[in-house]
Write an enzyme that holds these catalytic residues in place. Structure first.
Site, PDB file in Angstrom:
ATOM      1  N   CYS A   1     -13.328   0.595   7.475  1.00 19.91           N
ATOM      2  CA  CYS A   1     -12.386   0.107   6.456  1.00 19.91           C
ATOM      3  C   CYS A   1     -12.371   1.010   5.232  1.00 19.91           C
ATOM      4  O   CYS A   1     -13.415   1.501   4.806  1.00 19.91           O
ATOM      5  CB  CYS A   1     -12.787  -1.288   5.974  1.00 19.91           C
ATOM      6  SG  CYS A   1     -12.997  -2.490   7.294  1.00 19.91           S
ATOM      7  N   SER A   2     -11.187   1.142   4.632  1.00 21.02           N
ATOM      8  CA  SER A   2     -11.106   1.808   3.338  1.00 21.02           C
ATOM      9  C   SER A   2     -11.695   0.866   2.292  1.00 21.02           C
ATOM     10  O   SER A   2     -11.716  -0.346   2.490  1.00 21.02           O
ATOM     11  CB  SER A   2      -9.649   2.146   3.002  1.00 21.02           C
ATOM     12  OG  SER A   2      -8.853   0.980   3.025  1.00 21.02           O
TER      13      SER A   2
ATOM     14  N   LYS B   1      -9.943   6.262   3.739  1.00 20.97           N
ATOM     15  CA  LYS B   1     -11.280   5.841   4.143  1.00 20.97           C
ATOM     16  C   LYS B   1     -12.355   6.323   3.165  1.00 20.97           C
ATOM     17  O   LYS B   1     -13.202   5.545   2.752  1.00 20.97           O
ATOM     18  CB  LYS B   1     -11.571   6.368   5.560  1.00 20.97           C
ATOM     19  CG  LYS B   1     -12.966   6.086   6.082  1.00 20.97           C
ATOM     20  CD  LYS B   1     -13.153   4.614   6.335  1.00 20.97           C
ATOM     21  CE  LYS B   1     -14.594   4.175   6.236  1.00 20.97           C
ATOM     22  NZ  LYS B   1     -15.097   4.067   4.855  1.00 20.97           N
TER      23      LYS B   1
ATOM     24  N   ILE C   1     -12.404  -0.837  -1.716  1.00 21.10           N
ATOM     25  CA  ILE C   1     -11.675  -1.333  -2.882  1.00 21.10           C
ATOM     26  C   ILE C   1     -11.821  -0.260  -3.959  1.00 21.10           C
ATOM     27  O   ILE C   1     -12.939   0.172  -4.255  1.00 21.10           O
ATOM     28  CB  ILE C   1     -12.252  -2.697  -3.322  1.00 21.10           C
ATOM     29  CG1 ILE C   1     -11.882  -3.753  -2.277  1.00 21.10           C
ATOM     30  CG2 ILE C   1     -11.767  -3.074  -4.722  1.00 21.10           C
ATOM     31  CD1 ILE C   1     -12.598  -5.075  -2.445  1.00 21.10           C
TER      32      ILE C   1
ATOM     33  N   CYS D   1       0.824  -1.221   0.000  1.00 23.81           N
ATOM     34  CA  CYS D   1       0.000   0.000   0.000  1.00 23.81           C
ATOM     35  C   CYS D   1       0.848   1.256   0.000  1.00 23.81           C
ATOM     36  O   CYS D   1       0.323   2.362  -0.122  1.00 23.81           O
ATOM     37  CB  CYS D   1      -0.940   0.003   1.195  1.00 23.81           C
ATOM     38  SG  CYS D   1      -1.683  -1.609   1.488  1.00 23.81           S
TER      39      CYS D   1
ATOM     40  N   HIS E   1      -8.722   3.933  -1.650  1.00 23.62           N
ATOM     41  CA  HIS E   1      -7.375   3.380  -1.469  1.00 23.62           C
ATOM     42  C   HIS E   1      -6.985   2.476  -2.646  1.00 23.62           C
ATOM     43  O   HIS E   1      -6.957   1.269  -2.526  1.00 23.62           O
ATOM     44  CB  HIS E   1      -7.337   2.622  -0.142  1.00 23.62           C
ATOM     45  CG  HIS E   1      -5.993   2.061   0.222  1.00 23.62           C
ATOM     46  ND1 HIS E   1      -4.804   2.553  -0.282  1.00 23.62           N
ATOM     47  CD2 HIS E   1      -5.656   1.041   1.049  1.00 23.62           C
ATOM     48  CE1 HIS E   1      -3.802   1.852   0.221  1.00 23.62           C
ATOM     49  NE2 HIS E   1      -4.281   0.926   1.021  1.00 23.62           N
TER      50      HIS E   1
END
Lengths: 390, 176
Positions: free
Chosen positions: A207-208, A333, A210, A83, A337
């Site tokens: 969660c970030s 977020k 997809i 990442c 990402h």
């Protein structure tokens, strides 16, 4: 060693970009960066492409991107730091320029995650760490790895799920003001707390997402930068470090020593007081792949003491006007990402903030001319902290 | 969603694509959210790796006997789990020892959203425990319900046969 400046930036809208291929997204960002710099393709001497890949069809992203941008003639490579691939690409491009091997280099981050179904993406990211010992038998997921940190952190310091959720509320708020963000809708604390668990204690809205997207930065030597622009943004310092592949080899699950080391290195090189960095930094873009990650980032960067990062979230100290504004672009977020594009996207935002070009409501007060980016790959596996300044 | 429902879903998706190909001659589908045309890749690649374990043979022999082993450097005393045949600190060959003590659970999570190759399992708990031998171990934690696991609880390592694949692996079991 020559000073290195960012002289042009470009970014695509992040999100479910089913309208474009990987190379088409890269082209959109790359062309925008060149135009911003007042340069043409033929001026670029090296291309570093941050891309983790695996979920998308093209196995050689640097090659298809170079072809689409008309850069076949120059040297290129794919840079992988999970990442943090984007920040790693910036480091490669910056080092190539500062060494004198090129005057102008492009760092381009791109990811096309939606070419694979979600469980496959969960699998590929879950394998990132130590595949054989931590995935093969135990099926950890990316939220799962960070959940191990969240459980340990909450248990040790008394932070609550609501405290974590404050990060999500803040970043969605700023995302709602950013036209390039994946999520443009603000969320309430209750919405976050009502979302389902994906890896206890982390919920979906911790969660970030997809994401598909691309971002590009054109880096130039001081000599060239001075000719191109009156307002270069300097890559003032980069700190980087690596953590253990196996989580079972780590001292504790409360922070990321590689991120602390990267921050210390960057602060030392930039002349920033590591005890009170928030006094010299106008805004920070930190790696909030999960809400717990942003809280840990506050501590690893020295914005809060160990065990007190969640208090900054609770007290809304990281909104504009607080101790130090964090993720005023929506963060991973809400902005999204796209793995390899994230670090370059942070650089684009740092430049935008330093040029005072952010959209209304999300422009930080630039007093020192310093913006920090904190980009973590995997679960504290790779860490890059970069200081950009005017 | 369990594995059979997911397989059913995939089957009906593939059938729709076959129908589209019969009709138009092209494997082009619509994105479920945006409606954009997407080319449904006609090449499927199944990945499975062959991973060398010659240096870890004793670990797997241990598992077959019901023991979980770690390695320890005879020169500098560093302990390793996952076990490794050589010491990262001083380069010496390590010795195999058994993890037999009671451990302390340092953290855990329960995985609800699972990766593809784990979809056929019920939700599982993954934890990390530290052992008196000087190693930490990450593994599934045996759990009967949603709230029976807590940080700091005592655990021991057991070898179990993982079903439905039918192979030996290890699990953290709470000590009553």
């Amino acid at each position: 060693m020559e000073r290195v400046a960012i002289v042009g930036v470009g970014i695509t809208r992040f999100g479910r970009r089913s309208d474009k291929t990987l190379q088409e997204l890269a082209f959109e960002a790359g062309l925008a960066a060149l135009r911003d710099a007042g340069l043409e393709t033929r001026d670029v001497e090296f291309l570093a492409v941050g891309c983790a890949g695996g979920w998308s069809s093209e196995p050689l992203p640097a090659v298809v991107v170079a072809e689409h941008l008309g850069l076949e003639g120059v040297g290129s490579m794919r840079v992988e730091a999970a990442c943090a691939s984007g920040s790693a690409a910036i480091k490669v491009a910056a080092d190539i320029v500062s060494s004198g091997s090129a005057d102008i280099a492009m760092a381009l981050g791109v990811e096309k995650m939606n070419e694979s179904p979600t469980p496959n993406v969960m699998e590929l990211i879950g394998r990132a760490g130590n595949y054989f010992w931590e995935f093969e038998n135990f099926g950890l997921t990316f939220p799962g790895y960070y959940a191990l940190y969240a459980t340990a952190y909450m248990n040790k310091y008394g932070a609550t799920e609501e405290d974590l959720s404050e990060i999500s509320v803040k970043n969605h708020y700023y995302g709602s003001l950013n036209p390039y963000a994946q999520f443009r809708e603000p969320v309430k604390l209750e919405d976050v707390m009502r979302s389902r668990y994906v890896a206890w204690p982390l919920r979906l809205l911790h969660c970030s997402p997809i994401t598909d997207g691309a971002a590009a930065a054109v880096l130039a030597s001081e000599r060239v930068a001075r000719k191109l622009t009156d307002s270069p943004v300097w890559v003032r310092a980069i700190g980087s470090a690596t953590g253990s592949a196996n989580l079972s080899r780590r001292e504790d699950f409360l922070g990321f020593p590689p991120a602390r080391r990267a921050a210390q290195e960057a602060y030392r090189r930039a002349g920033i007081d590591p005890e009170r960095p928030y006094r010299q930094v106008d805004a920070a873009l930190v790696h909030d792949c999960f809400t717990i990650a942003e809280i840990i980032a506050y501590e690893d960067l020295g914005f809060a003491r160990r065990g007190e990062g969640f208090m900054l979230a609770k007290e809304h100290q990281t909104y504009i006007g607080g101790l130090v504004p964090v993720n005023v672009d929506g963060g991973l977020k809400a902005k999204g990402h796209p793995i390899g594009a994230t670090g370059v996207g942070m650089a684009v935002e740092a430049v935008k903030q330093l040029r005072r070009q952010a959209e209304p409501g999300r422009q930080a007060d630039i007093r020192h001319g310093v913006v920090l980016t904190h980009n973590v790959g995997g679960t504290g596996h790779y860490a890059y902290v970069t200081i950009y300044s005017t | 969603m369990d594995r059979s429902q997911i397989e059913e879903l995939i089957k009906s998706y593939l059938a729709a694509i076959e129908e589209e190909k019969r009709r138009t001659g092209l494997p082009i589908v619509r994105d479920e959210k945006t409606g954009d045309p997407l080319y449904f890749d006609q090449r499927e690649l199944r990945l499975r790796y062959l991973i060398p374990v010659k240096g870890l043979k004793q670990f797997f022999d241990g598992l077959a006997r019901g023991e979980v082993l770690y390695t320890k450097c005879p020169s500098c005393g560093t302990s390793y789990f996952p076990p490794q045949p050589t010491c990262s600190k001083c380069g010496s060959e390590t010795r195999w020892e058994r993890i037999s003590g009671e451990g302390e659970l340092l953290s855990f999570t329960r995985i609800y959203a699972k990766p593809t190759s784990f979809l056929h399992y019920d939700d599982y708990v993954v934890g990390i425990a530290s052992f008196p031998e000087g190693v930490k171990v990450l593994a599934w934690v045996k759990s009967g319900g949603a709230s029976d696991i807590h940080v700091g609880m005592r655990v021991r390592l057991e070898v179990e046969r993982r079903e439905p694949e039918n192979y030996y692996t290890y699990i953290l079991v709470p000590v009553e």
